[in-house]
Design a protein around this motif. Structure first.
Motif, PDB file in Angstrom:
ATOM      1  N   ASP A  97      50.396  22.139  34.892  1.00 44.56           N
ATOM      2  CA  ASP A  97      51.106  22.887  34.844  1.00 44.56           C
ATOM      3  C   ASP A  97      51.016  24.195  35.402  1.00 44.56           C
ATOM      4  OD1 ASP A  97      52.841  24.675  33.209  1.00 44.56           O
ATOM      5  OD2 ASP A  97      51.918  24.322  31.555  1.00 44.56           O
ATOM      6  N   PRO A  98      51.823  24.516  36.413  1.00 42.86           N
ATOM      7  CA  PRO A  98      51.624  25.550  37.210  1.00 42.86           C
ATOM      8  C   PRO A  98      51.863  26.849  36.844  1.00 42.86           C
ATOM      9  CG  PRO A  98      52.698  24.104  38.442  1.00 42.86           C
ATOM     10  CD  PRO A  98      52.734  23.453  37.106  1.00 42.86           C
ATOM     11  N   THR A  99      52.445  26.820  35.383  1.00 43.64           N
ATOM     12  CA  THR A  99      52.650  28.229  34.714  1.00 43.64           C
ATOM     13  C   THR A  99      51.411  28.669  33.917  1.00 43.64           C
ATOM     14  OG1 THR A  99      53.414  26.990  32.612  1.00 43.64           O
ATOM     15  CG2 THR A  99      54.811  27.372  34.168  1.00 43.64           C
ATOM     16  N   MET A 100      50.187  27.743  34.021  1.00 39.77           N
ATOM     17  CA  MET A 100      48.974  28.281  33.297  1.00 39.77           C
ATOM     18  C   MET A 100      48.265  29.387  34.219  1.00 39.77           C
ATOM     19  SD  MET A 100      48.394  26.474  30.693  1.00 39.77           S
ATOM     20  CE  MET A 100      46.597  26.396  30.671  1.00 39.77           C
ATOM     21  N   PRO A 101      47.646  30.218  33.580  1.00 38.17           N
ATOM     22  CA  PRO A 101      46.895  31.291  34.019  1.00 38.17           C
ATOM     23  C   PRO A 101      46.112  30.550  35.277  1.00 38.17           C
ATOM     24  CG  PRO A 101      46.626  31.410  31.949  1.00 38.17           C
ATOM     25  CD  PRO A 101      47.314  30.572  32.005  1.00 38.17           C
ATOM     26  N   GLY A 102      46.151  31.449  36.578  1.00 41.70           N
ATOM     27  CA  GLY A 102      45.502  30.685  37.570  1.00 41.70           C
ATOM     28  C   GLY A 102      44.045  31.471  38.235  1.00 41.70           C
ATOM     29  N   GLU A 103      43.295  32.059  37.394  1.00 46.39           N
ATOM     30  CA  GLU A 103      42.316  32.880  38.037  1.00 46.39           C
ATOM     31  C   GLU A 103      40.953  32.570  36.982  1.00 46.39           C
ATOM     32  OE1 GLU A 103      42.874  37.051  39.147  1.00 46.39           O
ATOM     33  OE2 GLU A 103      41.999  37.555  37.272  1.00 46.39           O
ATOM     34  N   LEU A 104      40.118  32.633  37.915  1.00 49.33           N
ATOM     35  CA  LEU A 104      38.399  32.208  37.207  1.00 49.33           C
ATOM     36  C   LEU A 104      37.499  33.116  37.985  1.00 49.33           C
ATOM     37  CD1 LEU A 104      36.942  30.268  35.566  1.00 49.33           C
ATOM     38  CD2 LEU A 104      36.435  28.719  37.607  1.00 49.33           C
ATOM     39  N   ASP A 105      36.616  33.767  36.963  1.00 52.85           N
ATOM     40  CA  ASP A 105      35.439  34.386  37.302  1.00 52.85           C
ATOM     41  C   ASP A 105      34.246  33.551  36.941  1.00 52.85           C
ATOM     42  OD1 ASP A 105      36.919  36.740  38.207  1.00 52.85           O
ATOM     43  OD2 ASP A 105      36.423  37.607  36.292  1.00 52.85           O
ATOM     44  N   PHE A 106      33.377  33.355  38.082  1.00 54.09           N
ATOM     45  CA  PHE A 106      32.162  32.399  37.822  1.00 54.09           C
ATOM     46  C   PHE A 106      30.982  33.001  38.556  1.00 54.09           C
ATOM     47  CE2 PHE A 106      33.998  30.777  41.644  1.00 54.09           C
ATOM     48  CZ  PHE A 106      32.965  30.671  42.572  1.00 54.09           C
ATOM     49  N   ARG A 107      29.760  32.750  38.041  1.00 61.87           N
ATOM     50  CA  ARG A 107      28.582  33.245  38.708  1.00 61.87           C
ATOM     51  C   ARG A 107      27.633  31.857  39.212  1.00 61.87           C
ATOM     52  NH1 ARG A 107      24.867  35.272  34.148  1.00 61.87           N
ATOM     53  NH2 ARG A 107      24.663  32.962  33.938  1.00 61.87           N
ATOM     54  N   ASP A 108      27.407  32.354  40.573  1.00 65.55           N
ATOM     55  CA  ASP A 108      26.382  31.376  41.138  1.00 65.55           C
ATOM     56  C   ASP A 108      24.847  31.773  41.002  1.00 65.55           C
ATOM     57  OD1 ASP A 108      25.760  29.266  42.457  1.00 65.55           O
ATOM     58  OD2 ASP A 108      25.677  30.359  44.442  1.00 65.55           O
ATOM     59  N   GLY A 109      23.919  30.998  40.463  1.00 64.62           N
ATOM     60  CA  GLY A 109      22.770  31.606  40.372  1.00 64.62           C
ATOM     61  C   GLY A 109      22.312  32.622  39.316  1.00 64.62           C
ATOM     62  N   GLU A 110      21.217  32.910  39.125  1.00 57.56           N
ATOM     63  CA  GLU A 110      20.665  33.584  37.710  1.00 57.56           C
ATOM     64  C   GLU A 110      19.917  34.813  38.379  1.00 57.56           C
ATOM     65  OE1 GLU A 110      21.228  33.084  34.695  1.00 57.56           O
ATOM     66  OE2 GLU A 110      22.245  30.933  35.148  1.00 57.56           O
ATOM     67  N   GLY A 111      19.686  35.744  37.473  1.00 58.75           N
ATOM     68  CA  GLY A 111      18.905  36.964  37.867  1.00 58.75           C
ATOM     69  C   GLY A 111      19.453  37.963  38.917  1.00 58.75           C
ATOM     70  N   VAL A 112      18.467  38.548  39.401  1.00 55.43           N
ATOM     71  CA  VAL A 112      18.909  39.548  40.513  1.00 55.43           C
ATOM     72  C   VAL A 112      19.505  38.996  41.827  1.00 55.43           C
ATOM     73  CG1 VAL A 112      17.277  41.206  39.900  1.00 55.43           C
ATOM     74  CG2 VAL A 112      16.575  39.595  41.645  1.00 55.43           C
ATOM     75  N   GLY A 113      19.387  37.722  42.034  1.00 58.08           N
ATOM     76  CA  GLY A 113      19.847  36.917  43.338  1.00 58.08           C
ATOM     77  C   GLY A 113      21.316  36.401  42.944  1.00 58.08           C
ATOM     78  N   ALA A 114      21.681  36.507  41.736  1.00 61.50           N
ATOM     79  CA  ALA A 114      23.089  35.973  41.205  1.00 61.50           C
ATOM     80  C   ALA A 114      24.155  36.519  42.217  1.00 61.50           C
ATOM     81  CB  ALA A 114      23.322  36.062  39.725  1.00 61.50           C
ATOM     82  N   ARG A 115      24.912  35.389  42.542  1.00 61.16           N
ATOM     83  CA  ARG A 115      26.295  36.247  43.172  1.00 61.16           C
ATOM     84  C   ARG A 115      27.318  35.656  42.209  1.00 61.16           C
ATOM     85  NH1 ARG A 115      26.715  32.752  48.363  1.00 61.16           N
ATOM     86  NH2 ARG A 115      28.280  34.497  49.026  1.00 61.16           N
ATOM     87  N   TYR A 116      28.566  36.540  42.387  1.00 64.64           N
ATOM     88  CA  TYR A 116      29.603  36.531  41.457  1.00 64.64           C
ATOM     89  C   TYR A 116      30.895  36.372  42.233  1.00 64.64           C
ATOM     90  CZ  TYR A 116      26.288  38.300  38.344  1.00 64.64           C
ATOM     91  OH  TYR A 116      25.231  38.413  37.576  1.00 64.64           O
ATOM     92  N   PHE A 117      31.885  35.328  41.963  1.00 61.44           N
ATOM     93  CA  PHE A 117      33.115  35.145  42.565  1.00 61.44           C
ATOM     94  C   PHE A 117      34.293  35.246  41.939  1.00 61.44           C
ATOM     95  CE2 PHE A 117      29.715  32.872  44.855  1.00 61.44           C
ATOM     96  CZ  PHE A 117      29.858  32.900  46.064  1.00 61.44           C
ATOM     97  N   ARG A 118      35.465  35.508  42.370  1.00 60.61           N
ATOM     98  CA  ARG A 118      36.626  35.340  41.666  1.00 60.61           C
ATOM     99  C   ARG A 118      37.595  34.337  42.274  1.00 60.61           C
ATOM    100  NH1 ARG A 118      39.386  40.725  39.285  1.00 60.61           N
ATOM    101  NH2 ARG A 118      37.810  40.051  37.581  1.00 60.61           N
ATOM    102  N   THR A 119      38.081  33.415  41.708  1.00 59.40           N
ATOM    103  CA  THR A 119      38.823  32.605  42.182  1.00 59.40           C
ATOM    104  C   THR A 119      40.300  32.578  41.694  1.00 59.40           C
ATOM    105  OG1 THR A 119      37.077  30.883  42.558  1.00 59.40           O
ATOM    106  CG2 THR A 119      39.090  29.900  42.461  1.00 59.40           C
TER     107      THR A 119
END
Length: 590
Positions: A97-119
């Motif tokens: 269903d292409p009408t669904m929201p198409g954005e996702l925030d996710f985290r890779d890793g933990e602690g001070v070394g974690a990286r954050y992405f938005r897809t």
């Protein structure tokens, strides 16, 4: 950071770009050109005829963005492994269903070394053998997220003391609140440093800052493990304490604070003793953090008056809210001229005739009914409305006396007494107010008696002297009201041009059962006679009191025995009736 899409296991049959080589299915030339041109990490994903989701192609930025991932599959460019399959589930849902929201925030890793992405997902045109497909873009938000966190940390910290600020403190209170009994085992203490503004003004802001820092350090030394301290205002600190024994623990914390503050502070070779007012509020079920904090602040105000720590009481707060409501309604009532003056007769105890009247403000609220002067007068004084109320009363009283003269066809041998508060004496030009009332009505000054309490004299004797002299210059009569209840100096009575002493009813009503009260009244009468002053007794409620006062030599009396406060027309009729009877100490008229 929470994922925007519902987490689930990776969809079955999702293949990486490397696996697509086996089938020969790749992104089209246009799509490859699009990927190469995009300045951000991106990939093309589609579902084949068998329903298998394929990573068709991606640009180098996509690999670079994920290359340092702690997850080997992500580093290899396997889109399905991102966020434990949450992104794969999102792609699958989006392709359905292409009408669904198409954005996702996710985290890779933990602690001070974690990286954050938005897809972000965007639909692409269908192609032969592939069907629906979408463009997946990935933005590394790690620097942005870290900057947001650093900014938020700065926003939640007091720059001078390094303590949490009020926003952080209320958030902490909110996190400790709950519905179970255990959750509610907390209290908020608000500590207010007294006289800080004077110290700041006399020694400078740098010394004031030093004092605040030292004060905060001492507060920390008084806390137990788990207690939270914050600077919630200029010279105000909030403390969240855990309770095991209820309010006793909170009061014990207040006692520890007072003990650590007992030692003088040393500032620029000076030793300064700093006192503080402490208010306590106990956490209640479903209570808002801001409300709890305001309750503790309200208790601080009570602590300043009481001189010791105070625990918030809802009844006291309810009374304060009522006072505030009365202030609002009183301001409206004054603007709309909804108050009235009643007049209580003052009887000459020798002749029985009416010597004058005391003007008394009365207020009938359209919804609340009668509101007692003992309730709205203090509110008027506290809010400053007493100035407007006092001017209104002076004008209305003078107009009433002038109207009585007009009806009688001649000036009547009566005066009207108007009460003046200490606030009016301190802030208003009383002589100007009286002169304006006399000028607008044509009355002589001796038709007005100004009644002042002892407190208005004691607060500023110099100003009181100037006010009294200005009133005497207008030929007005000056009376000291409620004499004996304050701290009047005999020197004031000798120096000030006072004409009448009004004996407080607390002494008068006790005369028939308390010999000491009789002695006090006798002493006041003797003092007034020696100083050439007249006397009026308040609270005369029985014939025995009236007779005794007359025998002792009191000039006049007022009280329910003679009459209650009357409206203007009724007061005039009462005067006429009393004059016809011409009997000393006569009973009240019906």
């Amino acid at each position: 950071m929470q994922a925007a899409a519902k987490r689930s296991a990776a969809p079955k049959g999702v293949r990486s770009a490397a696996q697509n080589d086996e089938t020969g299915i790749r992104a089209s030339a246009d799509e490859q050109a699009l990927l190469a041109a995009l300045p951000i990490a991106a990939a093309v994903v589609g579902r084949d005829a068998e329903g298998v989701i394929r990573l068709l192609d991606c640009n180098s930025r996509f690999h670079d963005a994920l290359a340092n991932s702690s997850n080997p599959e992500i580093a290899a460019g396997d889109l399905t492994a991102l966020r434990d399959g949450a992104l794969g589930a999102m792609v699958e849902t989006y392709l359905d269903d292409p009408t669904m929201p198409g954005e996702l925030d996710f985290r890779d890793g933990e602690g001070v070394g974690a990286r954050y992405f938005r897809t972000t997902l965007a639909p692409l045109p269908q192609a032969d053998g592939i069907g629906l497909r979408c463009l997946v873009s990935v933005v590394d938000r790690t620097v942005e997220v870290q900057a947001e966190r650093a900014l938020r940390a700065e926003m939640l910290r007091d720059s001078l003391t390094g303590l949490p600020n009020r926003l952080s403190f209320t958030e902490t209170i909110e996190s400790r609140g709950g519905t179970s009994a255990r959750d509610l085992d907390h209290a908020v203490l608000v500590v207010d440093m007294l006289r800080f503004s004077r110290i700041n003004e006399s020694m400078g802001s740098l010394a004031g800052d030093e004092l605040l820092i030292t004060f905060a350090r001492r507060l920390i030394s008084a806390l137990r493990g788990g207690d939270v301290l914050a600077r919630t205002g200029g010279n105000e600190f909030g403390i969240l304490v855990g309770l095991k024994r209820g309010v006793a623990d909170a009061l014990a914390a207040a006692e520890r604070i007072q003990q650590v503050m007992a030692t003088p502070f040393k500032l620029s070779e000076l030793e300064i003793r700093v006192e503080c007012a402490i208010g306590v509020a106990l956490m209640q079920t479903g209570q808002d953090a801001e409300e709890l904090f305001r309750n503790a602040q309200f208790a601080v105000k009570q602590a300043k008056a009481a001189g010791k720590p105070q625990v918030y009481e809802p009844r006291e707060a309810s009374a304060a809210r009522r006072r505030f409501s009365i202030e609002t309604e009183l301001r409206r009532a004054l603007d709309k001229d909804q108050l009235r003056l009643f007049y209580q007769p003052l009887i000459n105890l020798k002749s029985g005739e009416v010597a004058g009247f005391e003007a008394l403000a009365r207020w009938t609220h359209e919804d609340r009914g009668e509101i007692s002067p003992t309730e709205f007068i203090p509110v008027a004084e506290e809010s400053g409305l007493i100035l407007q109320l006092g001017r209104w009363a002076m004008d209305r009283a003078a107009q009433t006396v002038a109207e009585w003269d007009r009806q009688a066809g001649e000036p009547l041998p009566v005066y009207v007494g108007v009460n003046l508060s200490a606030i009016q004496v301190a802030r208003d030009n009383i002589a100007e107010v009286v002169e304006s009332a006399l000028r607008s009505t044509g009355l002589a000054g001796n038709r007005l008696t100004l009644e002042l309490t002892e407190s208005s004299i004691v607060q500023d004797p110099g100003r009181a002297m100037r006010v009294f002299e200005a009133l005497k210059a207008l030929d007005a009569t000056v009376a000291m009201d409620d004499f004996g209840t304050g701290y009047s100096s005999l020197a004031y009575l000798q120096r000030l041009p006072i004409d009448v002493l009004k004996i407080d009813k607390s002494f008068v009503t006790g005369m028939m059962r308390d010999p000491d009260a009789v002695a006090i009244v006798r002493a006041v009468l003797s003092l007034a006679d020696a100083l050439g002053m007249s006397t009026t007794a308040e609270g005369v409620e029985t014939v025995e009191l009236a007779t005794t006062l007359a025998t002792l030599g009191c000039a006049s009396g007022q009280g329910y025995y003679f009459a209650r406060p009357l409206e203007a027309d009724a007061a005039l009729e009462y005067w006429k009736g009393r004059r016809k009877k011409s009997a000393p100490i006569g009973p009240a008229m019906s």
